[in-house]
Design an enzyme around this catalytic site. Structure first.
Site, PDB file in Angstrom:
ATOM      1  N   HIS A  38       9.991  13.887 -26.225  1.00 14.81           N
ATOM      2  CA  HIS A  38      10.269  12.496 -25.851  1.00 14.81           C
ATOM      3  C   HIS A  38       9.890  12.307 -24.391  1.00 14.81           C
ATOM      4  O   HIS A  38       9.349  13.220 -23.753  1.00 14.81           O
ATOM      5  CB  HIS A  38      11.738  12.157 -26.138  1.00 14.81           C
ATOM      6  CG  HIS A  38      12.717  13.145 -25.561  1.00 14.81           C
ATOM      7  ND1 HIS A  38      12.857  13.360 -24.211  1.00 14.81           N
ATOM      8  CD2 HIS A  38      13.591  14.002 -26.162  1.00 14.81           C
ATOM      9  CE1 HIS A  38      13.787  14.253 -23.994  1.00 14.81           C
ATOM     10  NE2 HIS A  38      14.239  14.687 -25.162  1.00 14.81           N
ATOM     11  N   HIS A  41      10.798  15.047 -21.859  1.00 17.79           N
ATOM     12  CA  HIS A  41       9.848  16.168 -21.827  1.00 17.79           C
ATOM     13  C   HIS A  41       8.555  15.743 -21.128  1.00 17.79           C
ATOM     14  O   HIS A  41       7.969  16.512 -20.365  1.00 17.79           O
ATOM     15  CB  HIS A  41       9.506  16.620 -23.252  1.00 17.79           C
ATOM     16  CG  HIS A  41      10.678  17.119 -24.055  1.00 17.79           C
ATOM     17  ND1 HIS A  41      11.136  16.459 -25.170  1.00 17.79           N
ATOM     18  CD2 HIS A  41      11.467  18.206 -23.918  1.00 17.79           C
ATOM     19  CE1 HIS A  41      12.149  17.127 -25.690  1.00 17.79           C
ATOM     20  NE2 HIS A  41      12.375  18.183 -24.948  1.00 17.79           N
ATOM     21  N   GLN A  65      19.755  31.021 -29.450  1.00 15.79           N
ATOM     22  CA  GLN A  65      20.621  30.198 -28.589  1.00 15.79           C
ATOM     23  C   GLN A  65      21.480  29.229 -29.396  1.00 15.79           C
ATOM     24  O   GLN A  65      22.204  28.418 -28.827  1.00 15.79           O
ATOM     25  CB  GLN A  65      19.808  29.468 -27.517  1.00 15.79           C
ATOM     26  CG  GLN A  65      18.951  28.323 -28.017  1.00 15.79           C
ATOM     27  CD  GLN A  65      18.071  27.764 -26.909  1.00 15.79           C
ATOM     28  OE1 GLN A  65      17.176  28.434 -26.404  1.00 15.79           O
ATOM     29  NE2 GLN A  65      18.349  26.525 -26.501  1.00 15.79           N
ATOM     30  N   ASP A 154      20.028  19.161 -18.549  1.00 13.37           N
ATOM     31  CA  ASP A 154      20.768  20.397 -18.816  1.00 13.37           C
ATOM     32  C   ASP A 154      21.065  21.052 -17.475  1.00 13.37           C
ATOM     33  O   ASP A 154      20.499  22.097 -17.140  1.00 13.37           O
ATOM     34  CB  ASP A 154      19.943  21.309 -19.717  1.00 13.37           C
ATOM     35  CG  ASP A 154      19.636  20.661 -21.050  1.00 13.37           C
ATOM     36  OD1 ASP A 154      20.418  20.821 -21.982  1.00 13.37           O
ATOM     37  OD2 ASP A 154      18.608  19.947 -21.152  1.00 13.37           O
ATOM     38  N   GLN A 157      22.082  24.647 -17.343  1.00 15.26           N
ATOM     39  CA  GLN A 157      20.937  25.515 -17.638  1.00 15.26           C
ATOM     40  C   GLN A 157      20.103  25.750 -16.370  1.00 15.26           C
ATOM     41  O   GLN A 157      19.669  26.881 -16.105  1.00 15.26           O
ATOM     42  CB  GLN A 157      20.090  24.852 -18.730  1.00 15.26           C
ATOM     43  CG  GLN A 157      18.815  25.571 -19.077  1.00 15.26           C
ATOM     44  CD  GLN A 157      18.179  24.983 -20.327  1.00 15.26           C
ATOM     45  OE1 GLN A 157      18.531  25.357 -21.433  1.00 15.26           O
ATOM     46  NE2 GLN A 157      17.241  24.073 -20.162  1.00 15.26           N
ATOM     47  N   VAL A 180      15.739  11.520 -17.627  1.00 15.25           N
ATOM     48  CA  VAL A 180      15.101  10.279 -18.078  1.00 15.25           C
ATOM     49  C   VAL A 180      16.028   9.623 -19.106  1.00 15.25           C
ATOM     50  O   VAL A 180      16.537  10.294 -20.011  1.00 15.25           O
ATOM     51  CB  VAL A 180      13.716  10.552 -18.698  1.00 15.25           C
ATOM     52  CG1 VAL A 180      13.095   9.272 -19.233  1.00 15.25           C
ATOM     53  CG2 VAL A 180      12.806  11.211 -17.669  1.00 15.25           C
ATOM     54  N   SER A 190      16.410  15.073 -27.960  1.00  9.87           N
ATOM     55  CA  SER A 190      15.861  15.211 -29.321  1.00  9.87           C
ATOM     56  C   SER A 190      16.961  14.968 -30.348  1.00  9.87           C
ATOM     57  O   SER A 190      16.708  14.517 -31.462  1.00  9.87           O
ATOM     58  CB  SER A 190      15.284  16.612 -29.518  1.00  9.87           C
ATOM     59  OG  SER A 190      14.351  16.893 -28.506  1.00  9.87           O
ATOM     60  N   ARG A 191      18.204  15.286 -29.974  1.00  9.38           N
ATOM     61  CA  ARG A 191      19.320  15.156 -30.925  1.00  9.38           C
ATOM     62  C   ARG A 191      19.759  13.703 -31.117  1.00  9.38           C
ATOM     63  O   ARG A 191      20.571  13.433 -32.011  1.00  9.38           O
ATOM     64  CB  ARG A 191      20.516  16.005 -30.467  1.00  9.38           C
ATOM     65  CG  ARG A 191      20.269  17.505 -30.613  1.00  9.38           C
ATOM     66  CD  ARG A 191      21.544  18.307 -30.388  1.00  9.38           C
ATOM     67  NE  ARG A 191      21.394  19.703 -30.788  1.00  9.38           N
ATOM     68  CZ  ARG A 191      21.159  20.692 -29.942  1.00  9.38           C
ATOM     69  NH1 ARG A 191      21.034  20.462 -28.655  1.00  9.38           N
ATOM     70  NH2 ARG A 191      21.045  21.939 -30.387  1.00  9.38           N
TER      71      ARG A 191
HETATM   72  P1  AMP Z   1      14.860  20.848 -25.065  1.00  7.11           P
HETATM   73  O1  AMP Z   1      13.597  20.650 -25.827  1.00  7.11           O
HETATM   74  O2  AMP Z   1      15.947  19.896 -25.427  1.00  7.11           O
HETATM   75  O3  AMP Z   1      15.303  22.294 -25.023  1.00  7.11           O
HETATM   76  O4  AMP Z   1      14.519  20.477 -23.563  1.00  7.11           O
HETATM   77  C1  AMP Z   1      13.424  21.061 -22.899  1.00  7.11           C
HETATM   78  C2  AMP Z   1      13.470  20.668 -21.460  1.00  7.11           C
HETATM   79  O5  AMP Z   1      13.415  19.251 -21.348  1.00  7.11           O
HETATM   80  C3  AMP Z   1      14.759  21.107 -20.752  1.00  7.11           C
HETATM   81  O6  AMP Z   1      14.447  21.568 -19.443  1.00  7.11           O
HETATM   82  C4  AMP Z   1      15.565  19.842 -20.716  1.00  7.11           C
HETATM   83  O7  AMP Z   1      16.492  19.798 -19.649  1.00  7.11           O
HETATM   84  C5  AMP Z   1      14.476  18.807 -20.537  1.00  7.11           C
HETATM   85  N1  AMP Z   1      14.970  17.490 -20.959  1.00  7.11           N
HETATM   86  C6  AMP Z   1      15.543  17.162 -22.142  1.00  7.11           C
HETATM   87  N2  AMP Z   1      15.933  15.869 -22.143  1.00  7.11           N
HETATM   88  C7  AMP Z   1      15.610  15.378 -20.923  1.00  7.11           C
HETATM   89  C8  AMP Z   1      15.768  14.100 -20.290  1.00  7.11           C
HETATM   90  N3  AMP Z   1      16.347  13.078 -20.908  1.00  7.11           N
HETATM   91  N4  AMP Z   1      15.324  13.962 -19.021  1.00  7.11           N
HETATM   92  C9  AMP Z   1      14.742  15.002 -18.367  1.00  7.11           C
HETATM   93  N5  AMP Z   1      14.560  16.227 -18.909  1.00  7.11           N
HETATM   94  C10 AMP Z   1      14.995  16.414 -20.163  1.00  7.11           C
END
Ligand code: AMP
Length: 298
Positions: A38, A41, A65, A154, A157, A180, A190-191
């Protein structure tokens, strides 16, 4: 843009690309994700593009995880769309390994960060951060990036990975990127696709609660950590469907909780963090407190 599924091929391709920019040391930027991409990312890919010569996006839904009762099997996936998103962002290599490629045999090594992981998401998702730090270490070893881009969505993280990098002298710079959001304030995730229309609307209580807490600090220099916790809980409580996992305020990146009576005015190292469930869907959100211009109190 190359789509690569094996570690051997990935190493060859990065080697070739590095040779192509031989005149100077090229910077490899890694964006680790679990896919179903999204705009959040995309912002990481954009930052990586600006700050690196070769951008590698990894897409891997990392089984270790996820807890046994979590959503590994149902985690949303759309590889074809993700590849197109990566292409549009100017990514050079998309790495999409299978579970067998990443974990070909029973592994015996876990990378584990201790106290930072025993709170917040670590408390409600035992083993989660061990899975994250182990897979991120593997990705760092496989890709050998000079920079790696992570979202502040995160925030824990980011703190955990920075600690791992410091503790293990990993030669990579961690670049945190801002959250974002949708126009109405919901942090992209994504959820979010799991949410019913009603829960999607009610999920706005997270960003509203964070804004209300920030406003309280802006209005009064006497606002304490206890006030913030109360404001967060009250605002989330406005949704009858929301079940709070945590609504916390702590220092960042140490993640040390603030004592109830501590005042937060004037500090810029403070993170308010939320985890809230709507049905089976667990959403997280957070804000770094902005150093306030106090209006009513000097
Ligand atoms: P994920 O695919 O959810 O594991 O996220 C991959 C990376 O994208 C991680 O570093 C997340 O923190 C980042 N991420 C996920 N959602 C957002 C968002 N809304 N804004 C900025 N970074 C994000």
């Amino acid at each position: 843009m190359k789509v690569i599924r094996t570690i051997t091929e990935l190493r060859q391709e990065i080697g070739l690309k590095r040779q192509a920019t031989q005149s100077r040391e090229s910077i490899v930027g890694l964006v680790p994700t679990m896919g179903y991409l999204h705009e959040g990312h995309a912002s990481l890919m954009h930052a990586a593009k600006q700050q690196s010569d070769i951008v590698v996006l990894s897409i891997f839904v990392n089984p270790i995880q996820f807890g046994p009762n979590e959503d590994f099997d149902s985690y949303p996936r759309d590889e074809a769309r993700d590849v197109e998103t990566a292409r549009a962002q100017g990514v050079d290599i998309v790495f999409i390994p299978s579970v067998e490629e990443m974990y070909p045999q029973q592994t015996q090594t876990t990378v584990s960060v201790s106290s930072l992981t025993d709170r917040l998401c670590g408390a409600s998702r035992p083993g989660h951060f061990d899975g994250v730090t182990t897979v991120v270490s593997k990705l760092f070893n496989i890709v050998q990036p000079q920079r790696a881009f992570f979202g502040m969505k995160d925030a824990q993280q980011v703190a955990v990975i920075q600690q791992m990098v410091n503790d293990l002298n990993m030669p990579v710079e961690i670049v945190p990127c801002p959250i974002v959001r949708e126009q109405d304030g919901l942090a992209l995730s994504s959820r979010n696709v799991y949410l019913s229309a009603e829960d999607r609307q009610e999920a706005l209580v997270l960003s509203k609660a964070l804004r209300a807490a920030q406003e309280a600090v802006d209005i009064s220099a006497d606002t304490t950590a206890a006030d913030i916790r109360r404001i967060l809980r009250e605002n989330i409580g406005r949704s009858s469907r929301a079940v709070i996992d945590y609504a916390e305020i702590q220092a960042f990146p140490s993640l040390e909780p603030l004592a109830d009576q501590e005042k937060v005015h004037g500090r810029d190292d403070i993170l308010m963090a939320l985890a809230v469930k709507f049905g089976k869907t667990r959403l997280i959100d957070n804000t770094r407190l902005q150093r306030a211009e106090v209006l009513s109190h000097v």
